[in-house]
Design a protein around this motif. Structure first.
Motif, mmCIF file in Angstrom:
data_model
loop_
_atom_site.group_PDB
_atom_site.id
_atom_site.type_symbol
_atom_site.label_atom_id
_atom_site.label_comp_id
_atom_site.label_asym_id
_atom_site.label_seq_id
_atom_site.Cartn_x
_atom_site.Cartn_y
_atom_site.Cartn_z
ATOM 1 N N ARG A 97 0.472 41.403 10.717
ATOM 2 C CA ARG A 97 1.416 42.494 10.623
ATOM 3 C C ARG A 97 0.726 43.855 10.618
ATOM 4 N N TYR B 111 8.083 42.417 18.874
ATOM 5 C CA TYR B 111 6.633 42.488 19.039
ATOM 6 C C TYR B 111 6.134 41.195 19.689
ATOM 7 N N HIS B 112 5.575 41.288 20.886
ATOM 8 C CA HIS B 112 4.873 40.172 21.522
ATOM 9 C C HIS B 112 5.766 38.941 21.701
ATOM 10 N N ASN C 255 -2.425 40.050 21.071
ATOM 11 C CA ASN C 255 -1.515 39.575 20.037
ATOM 12 C C ASN C 255 -2.362 39.047 18.894
ATOM 13 N N ASP D 158 -2.693 40.326 25.931
ATOM 14 C CA ASP D 158 -2.121 39.231 25.160
ATOM 15 C C ASP D 158 -2.425 37.900 25.836
ATOM 16 N N HIS E 18 7.380 45.838 22.095
ATOM 17 C CA HIS E 18 5.939 46.070 22.066
ATOM 18 C C HIS E 18 5.236 44.917 22.787
ATOM 19 N N GLU F 261 -0.311 45.577 13.262
ATOM 20 C CA GLU F 261 -0.206 46.279 14.525
ATOM 21 C C GLU F 261 0.439 47.630 14.344
ATOM 22 N N GLU G 133 6.511 49.677 24.614
ATOM 23 C CA GLU G 133 5.196 50.211 24.270
ATOM 24 C C GLU G 133 4.154 49.179 24.648
ATOM 25 N N ALA H 204 10.192 37.555 17.989
ATOM 26 C CA ALA H 204 10.504 38.583 18.984
ATOM 27 C C ALA H 204 11.366 38.012 20.097
ATOM 28 N N TYR I 41 8.553 39.030 15.475
ATOM 29 C CA TYR I 41 7.179 38.911 15.948
ATOM 30 C C TYR I 41 6.988 37.567 16.652
#
Length: 214
Positions: free
Chosen positions: A212, A149-150, A208, A176, A171, A214, A201, A131, A127
């Motif tokens: 957790r 993620y992000h 963002n 964001d 993701h 999402e 995705e 990420a 994340y």
């Protein structure tokens, strides 16, 4: 005994090429099992990251979250709701050695693959900062599966993307505040032209949230 109470949670030490560092681990009730390396945001291995590990263990995975900030300040555990903790985390994030960090992540994946009860299959899930480190580790050293993620600043490393051969799920949130739409377009274009299995995705009107959920 419930499945939750049957899980075991603990701390382990990863012996990396650059030194030893700690990690949180949650083990599932049933072994052997595949594993997931869970990579933190700028808040360290905090309650959110530990919860993610616990939830993965409930789903049947060995989940391990290494302390990415061990060189700077071992044991960082910050709150997403504290402005002082945000500033603390940002200072650590800005000084973080990403090249060394990618080595740490690969060393963690290697160590986890050899844990008793692990099938040898290890995914890397990250994340925000984690990420980006997921992406860098995947392109530089290889992983079994990567989920990001992000990942802020991913666009700065797209010159390395041709080395990616692992399945990747990325993701991105369209709104964001840390990853511009132009940067997102660069990332999507670079990754989607690869032969490796991949999916991106985009969360429409998403942001963002640094949680957790999402």
């Amino acid at each position: 005994m419930s499945e939750q109470s049957a899980m075991t949670k603990d701390r382990i030490t990863i012996k990396g090429r650059d030194g030893a560092f700690g990690a949180y681990i949650a083990r599932p009730k049933a072994l052997p099992a595949p594993a997931v390396v869970v990579l933190q945001e700028l808040f360290g291995v905090n309650a959110d990251i530990r919860k993610t590990c616990d939830e993965l263990a409930e789903q049947g995975y060995i989940a391990v979250a290494p302390d990415l900030f061990w060189r700077q300040e071992p044991g960082v555990d910050l709150s997403v709701t504290s402005e002082a903790d945000w500033q603390h985390g940002l200072r650590l994030y800005q000084a973080y050695d990403r090249d060394a960090g990618a080595r740490d992540v690969k060393d963690t994946a290697n160590a986890v693959s050899k844990l008793p009860g692990c099938t040898g299959k290890v995914a890397v899930l990250g994340y925000c900062l984690g990420a980006l480190m997921t992406f860098l580790t995947a392109v530089r050293y290889g992983v079994d599966v990567a989920v990001a993620y992000h990942g802020g600043d991913t666009e700065k490393y797209l010159g390395e993307v041709d080395r990616l051969d692992a399945p990747l799920l990325m993701h991105l949130a369209e709104e964001d505040e840390f990853i511009s739409k132009a940067a997102q377009a660069e990332i999507k274009a670079a990754i989607m032209r690869l032969d490796a299995p991949k999916a991106i995705e985009s969360l429409v009107a998403g942001s963002n949230s640094n949680t957790r959920e999402e």
